[in-house]
Each structure stands twice: as structure tokens, then as C-alpha cells.
Design a protein around this motif. Structure first.
Motif, PDB file in Angstrom:
ATOM      1  N   HIS A  66     -42.226  46.188  -2.855  1.00  0.00           N
ATOM      2  CA  HIS A  66     -41.248  46.768  -2.905  1.00  0.00           C
ATOM      3  C   HIS A  66     -41.321  48.700  -2.669  1.00  0.00           C
ATOM      4  O   HIS A  66     -41.913  48.914  -3.819  1.00  0.00           O
ATOM      5  CB  HIS A  66     -40.240  46.214  -4.031  1.00  0.00           C
ATOM      6  CG  HIS A  66     -38.790  46.762  -3.863  1.00  0.00           C
ATOM      7  ND1 HIS A  66     -38.357  47.546  -4.942  1.00  0.00           N
ATOM      8  CD2 HIS A  66     -37.894  46.760  -2.922  1.00  0.00           C
ATOM      9  CE1 HIS A  66     -37.149  47.874  -4.745  1.00  0.00           C
ATOM     10  NE2 HIS A  66     -36.827  47.465  -3.531  1.00  0.00           N
ATOM     11  N   ARG A 124     -40.475  44.583  -8.809  1.00  0.00           N
ATOM     12  CA  ARG A 124     -40.248  43.417  -8.304  1.00  0.00           C
ATOM     13  C   ARG A 124     -41.161  42.065  -8.898  1.00  0.00           C
ATOM     14  O   ARG A 124     -41.535  41.221  -8.257  1.00  0.00           O
ATOM     15  CB  ARG A 124     -40.035  42.947  -6.872  1.00  0.00           C
ATOM     16  CG  ARG A 124     -38.921  43.724  -6.347  1.00  0.00           C
ATOM     17  CD  ARG A 124     -37.518  43.249  -6.565  1.00  0.00           C
ATOM     18  NE  ARG A 124     -36.386  43.741  -5.862  1.00  0.00           N
ATOM     19  CZ  ARG A 124     -35.764  44.762  -6.339  1.00  0.00           C
ATOM     20  NH1 ARG A 124     -35.587  45.200  -7.263  1.00  0.00           N
ATOM     21  NH2 ARG A 124     -34.568  45.159  -5.400  1.00  0.00           N
ATOM     22  N   ALA A 153     -45.735  40.964  -4.816  1.00  0.00           N
ATOM     23  CA  ALA A 153     -44.423  41.573  -4.629  1.00  0.00           C
ATOM     24  C   ALA A 153     -44.818  42.776  -3.801  1.00  0.00           C
ATOM     25  O   ALA A 153     -45.881  43.536  -4.070  1.00  0.00           O
ATOM     26  CB  ALA A 153     -43.721  41.957  -5.964  1.00  0.00           C
ATOM     27  N   MET A 158     -36.892  40.065 -14.103  1.00  0.00           N
ATOM     28  CA  MET A 158     -37.722  40.727 -12.872  1.00  0.00           C
ATOM     29  C   MET A 158     -37.443  42.254 -12.826  1.00  0.00           C
ATOM     30  O   MET A 158     -36.302  42.852 -13.139  1.00  0.00           O
ATOM     31  CB  MET A 158     -36.854  40.232 -11.762  1.00  0.00           C
ATOM     32  CG  MET A 158     -37.483  40.680 -10.443  1.00  0.00           C
ATOM     33  SD  MET A 158     -38.893  40.193  -9.836  1.00  0.00           S
ATOM     34  CE  MET A 158     -38.418  38.463  -9.230  1.00  0.00           C
TER      35      MET A 158
END
Length: 260
Positions: free
Chosen positions: A54, A19, A52, A14
Motif C-alpha cells: 500500500h 495494511r 501487503a 490493521m
């Protein structure tokens, strides 16, 4: 393991900022700056899935005419764009297409028109830490050619202007002055933006492919039209056209790879 190789041992994990992990993203990734524009990309692809979100990095994955395609936002500027490209490369991405906004320096270019850059004049600090001063930031020829073909076809269909040339990729959004604009025009710089130098350079260093297609936000030769307030409807339309140019370019590029 080389202690100074930041990718060593990281490819199957990851990723720290994005992410994402192997299998989350396609070989082809569109790179807007704004996370909100990843949602625009999702409108243009089939079965988009949120992967994802982030910090400034938002990722979706879907398909265009059966070809897996992702979109990942880079944030503003070469530092954050370099992180996006490095981490996407770590998980197997091989083709990057910047899909952004850019200001033009050529009279007659209108808001919402489309710009395809073949190379970038490096005025950023990020690539200065990676390569020598005279090292060029150059887009991949074949991927760019596919974008140009797609842009020519769609411009005839939709009526937007299409321009091809070299950009400047700089760090300071508000740094342009009359003298700087005149100097760029003297050098026949087509446009200015803030991410392509890093995207082109890092893709090259890692043996990958990168290209860029941007919509025009405004033209420095018409300063009376520059307005940072309110919605820029022409630019919004240009974003949709730029996304379609990128996706159709991928289709054409992939077809040539497959020999069809």
C-alpha cells in the motif's frame, strides 16, 4: 485513553498505512526504502509470503535459518520511515534493521562497499518534532555488534569493504555542496542517508532495538563517479551483501540471546 497517544487502542488493529496486523510480521524486520528491494529480501529468505503493498509500503514475511524475518519498505526519508516504524511497532515488531543505500565521505570507500552506522547526526525535520535538539539518534549496541560480526565474516569471504561509523541523516537528497561535504569530512562523518535518524530515535522512544547496514551508492570524494542514470551494478551487488549481513547478524544476535 490519552487523546494525544496515537498508538492507544491501535495495537490490535490493521495499520492505517502499512495494511498489516498482528501476526503478519516477524519480530525482526529489514527496512529498505524502495518497495522493489523488498523483493530482493524475499530472494534471501525461506518461504517468503506477500503480506501487503500500500503506497510506498510493501511487506513480505518468511524465515532465515528458522528465524521468522520480515521486510518492509519505508519509502524515502524520515517522515515515511517514521510511519513504518510506528505502525510495525504497533503490531509487535521489536527489532528493526535499515538495509539501504548511502553515499560515503571517506576516500577509498568504493561503490558496493558496506557501511554499518552506530549513530546518526539528526538533520531531519521528523525527529525534531519528537525529541530535543541535542538528543542523539543511536543504534542498539548489541544488534549493531551482531551486524559488525556478520559483516566482518562476509567481507572476508566476498571481498567487499566494511566501514563502521556515524552517519548524517538528512531530508534533502540534492542539497550537498562542496562546503557541506568538506564540513562533514571535518567532522569524520562516514556517510549520509535519509532514514536512520527516525528509525533509531523512534525505536529508542518505544523501548525497541534498531540498527543499520547500507551499501555504498557513490563517494562524494570522487564526484566524477557520481551518476544518477543507468544501473549501478556495484550498488545492486552491495544490496545483496547488505541483506545477507543483516540476516546473518540476526542469526548471531538470536544465538547469543538463546545462549548458544
Amino acid at each position: 485513553m490519552d487523546l494525544f497517544d496515537n498508538t492507544a487502542g491501535n495495537a490490535d488493529k490493521m495499520q492505517y498505512h502499512l495494511r498489516v496486523k498482528p501476526g503478519d510480521v516477524a519480530d525482526y524486520v529489514l527496512l529498505p526504502g524502495d518497495p522493489g528491494r523488498v523483493l530482493l529480501i524475499a530472494e534471501h529468505i525461506d518461504e517468503p509470503k506477500d503480506v501487503a503493498y500500500h503506497r510506498e509500503y510493501r511487506t513480505v514475511t518468511g524465515a532465515y535459518q528458522g528465524i521468522p524475518v520480515s521486510g518492509t519498505s519505508t519509502g524515502i526519508g524520515c517522515p515515511s520511515a517514521s510511519i513504518a516504524v510506528e505502525e510495525l511497532a504497533n503490531v509487535g515488531v521489536s527489532h528493526f534493521i535499515r538495509v539501504g543505500s548511502s553515499a560515503a565521505f571517506v576516500p577509498g570507500i568504493r561503490k558496493g562497499d558496506i557501511l554499518i552506522n552506530v549513530a546518526s547526526k539528526r538533520e531531519d525535520g521528523t525527529t525534531a518534532t519528537l525529541v530535543d535538539d541535542g538528543f542523539p539518534a543511536v543504534a542498539d549496541h548489541f544488534l549493531t555488534a551482531a551486524l559488525i560480526e556478520a559483516g566482518q565474516a562476509l567481507s572476508q569471504e566476498r571481498g567487499f569493504g566494511l566501514y563502521i561509523g556515524i552517519n548524517a541523516s538528512a531530508d534533502a537528497f540534492y542539497a550537498e555542496t562542496e562546503d557541506r561535504v568538506k564540513n562533514r569530512m571535518r567532522q569524520r562523518i562516514l556517510n549520509i542517508e535519509m532514514e536512520s535518524a527516525a528509525i533509531f530515535t523512534i525505536a529508542h522512544l518505544r523501548g525497541l532495538k534498531a540498527a543499520s547496514v547500507c551499501a555504498v551508492s557513490y563517494n562524494y570524494t570522487a564526484p566524477e563517479e557520481i551518476d544518477y542514470t543507468g544501473a549501478n551494478e556495484a550498488l545492486i551487488g552491495g544490496w545483496h551483501n547488505a541483506i545477507d549481513v543483516a540476516l546473518e547478524g540476526i542469526r548471531r544476535y538470536e544465538a547469543k540471546k538463546q545462549g548458544s
